[in-house]
Design a protein around this motif. Structure first.
Motif, short mmCIF file in Angstrom:
data_model
loop_
_atom_site.label_atom_id
_atom_site.label_comp_id
_atom_site.label_asym_id
_atom_site.label_seq_id
_atom_site.Cartn_x
_atom_site.Cartn_y
_atom_site.Cartn_z
N ASN A 132 -44.82 18.97 17.25
CA ASN A 132 -45.56 18.75 16.00
C ASN A 132 -46.49 19.93 15.69
O ASN A 132 -47.69 19.76 15.52
N ASP A 165 -29.93 9.51 18.17
CA ASP A 165 -30.56 8.82 17.04
C ASP A 165 -29.73 7.63 16.55
O ASP A 165 -30.25 6.75 15.85
N GLN A 177 -36.44 7.45 27.67
CA GLN A 177 -36.92 7.79 26.34
C GLN A 177 -37.74 9.07 26.38
O GLN A 177 -38.24 9.47 27.44
N TYR A 179 -40.72 11.33 23.85
CA TYR A 179 -41.56 11.35 22.66
C TYR A 179 -42.52 12.53 22.77
O TYR A 179 -42.72 13.11 23.84
N ALA A 182 -48.67 12.46 20.04
CA ALA A 182 -49.01 12.00 18.70
C ALA A 182 -50.47 12.34 18.38
O ALA A 182 -51.31 12.41 19.27
N ARG A 186 -50.76 9.34 13.11
CA ARG A 186 -49.49 8.61 13.20
C ARG A 186 -49.31 8.05 14.60
O ARG A 186 -49.89 8.54 15.57
N ILE A 188 -47.03 6.85 18.04
CA ILE A 188 -46.02 7.48 18.89
C ILE A 188 -44.65 6.88 18.55
O ILE A 188 -44.49 5.67 18.47
N SER A 189 -43.67 7.76 18.36
CA SER A 189 -42.30 7.33 18.09
C SER A 189 -41.43 7.71 19.28
O SER A 189 -41.24 8.90 19.56
N LYS A 190 -40.93 6.73 20.00
CA LYS A 190 -40.12 6.97 21.19
C LYS A 190 -38.64 7.06 20.81
O LYS A 190 -38.16 6.29 20.00
N ASN A 191 -37.96 8.00 21.42
CA ASN A 191 -36.56 8.26 21.11
C ASN A 191 -35.73 8.17 22.39
O ASN A 191 -36.16 8.60 23.47
#
Length: 402
Positions: A132, A165, A177, A179, A182, A186, A188-191
């Protein structure tokens, strides 16, 4: 002057010795090349992984292509383990691996990206996750299974990482996962970056973070717990086949110079030998080289011979013969230099000759008038011969632009 020259040489030798000393004592740069080779001890080698695997699992190192290995050993069972920056299979090779997994075996692949054919087969899609805009990038990796430890592991060597995704939720089990850090604006968006799918009677495990199996990652802080958690999905009693074919780095070096250039002491000994040989060639070769004698080239005596013959004719009173030869050579000069026939010397010939030779028509008429007169006259005088020669030389000079 000689003494001063030796002082300069001594200063140069001391300067070179100082530079070599500094280079020799300079810390060796870390090789961050992502080789993933089993015996490489560089940060992104997998020496530590293979050492641990051989202590915990029955391991066999495979150095041939998977297709060739499976054809030769059709009845083998266990786990085929691939780890590299990018693992790309040929179509026949991928089909052989999928058929082998379908018969009740495990296919484990750790790679930044996966082939489209494999992704379509497993109904997966992959994309990249970028930091980011932070000056110091950091991604956090964690395992989903709470029994394997819920602590997230940070990794600060990549500016981006990949994740899945889109996946088939009915057939896919999420194992890990990833991430990014953050900020306050915003959440935290875990992928998903590690998955497991049942495939026939076997299973396929994919990890998009192959650096989790490198020396640097395993030995840093408590990262080994994350790597051990991923390896816990393998059958402890089953045979593990470690791939050594799909690697970014060289598994072995064919050049004999590798031994010299990869060892600090031998490398500098090699460089010093080359420098010494160069100095020897410069100083010893220059001092012992024999002088090259100067060979005087032979002189062209054609012009002198021609002048001698002409003087002989002139002194013997052969003006008529000299004039005849002079006119014949002049006409030959017109034929070869201006490419004009001289059989008919009419007005058209004279005008064309004047245009091609850069002479005026009056000079051409005067010259050929003198030639016609001398061709029919007997007893030519020295004055007439000299006049003819002067006009011919003037004619040639204008052709040459003089």
């Amino acid at each position: 002057m000689l003494k001063k020259g030796w002082i300069y040489i001594a200063i140069g030798v001391l300067a070179i010795a100082g530079i070599l000393l500094l280079e020799y004592n300079k810390p060796k740069q870390v090789n961050w090349f992502p080789s993933f080779v089993s015996h490489h001890k560089i940060p992104y080698g997998t020496y530590v992984l293979n050492d641990l695997m051989e202590k915990k699992f029955p391991v066999q190192q495979v150095h041939v292509p998977p297709f060739e290995f499976l054809i030769r050993n059709d009845s083998i069972k266990g786990t085929y383990f691939f780890v590299n920056e990018t693992v790309n299979f040929e179509e026949a090779e991928l089909n052989a691996l999928l058929d082998w997994a379908d018969r009740g075996n495990t296919l484990f692949i750790a790679s930044d990206s996966f082939e489209e054919r494999l992704m379509d087969t497993l109904h997966l899609e992959q994309t990249n996750l970028y930091n980011n805009g932070q000056l110091k990038p950091a991604f956090f990796y964690e395992l989903v299974n709470a029994n394997l430890g819920k602590k997230a592991i940070s990794f600060e060597k990549d500016y981006y990482t990949s994740y899945f995704d889109k996946l088939d939720t009915l057939q896919t089990i999420v194992l890990g996962q990833v991430y990014e850090q953050a900020d306050s604006t915003r959440a935290i968006s875990k992928n998903v970056n590690v998955i497991q799918q049942t495939f026939g009677q076997g299973k396929i495990i994919l990890s998009s973070f192959p650096k989790a199996f490198t020396n640097y990652f395993i030995l840093k802080d408590d990262n080994r717990e994350y790597t051990a958690g991923l390896l816990s999905y393998l059958d402890v009693n089953g045979q593990v086949y470690m791939d050594n074919f799909h690697k970014s780095g060289k598994s072995f070096y064919t050049s004999p110079m590798y031994l010299f250039l990869n060892t600090k002491e031998l490398k500098w000994a090699y460089y010093l030998a080359l420098i010494g040989a160069l100095i020897y060639v410069i100083f010893e070769g220059k001092r012992k080289q024999r002088a090259i004698p100067v060979v005087t080239p032979l002189k062209n005596q054609t012009l002198a011979f021609t002048r001698t013959i002409a003087d002989m004719y002139y002194e013997n009173g052969e003006q008529d013969l000299i004039t005849k030869h002079k006119i014949a050579y002049f006409l030959e000069y017109i034929r070869t230099r201006l490419h004009m026939p001289t059989t008919e010397r009419n007005d058209e010939f004279l005008r064309t000759l004047a245009l091609r030779s850069n002479n005026s028509i009056e000079d051409i008429r005067e010259l050929f008038g003198l030639i016609d007169k001398l061709e029919t006259k007997n007893g030519i005088t020295n004055t007439e011969l000299e006049n003819l020669n002067h006009k011919i030389e003037a004619f040639k000079a204008k052709i040459d632009g003089k």
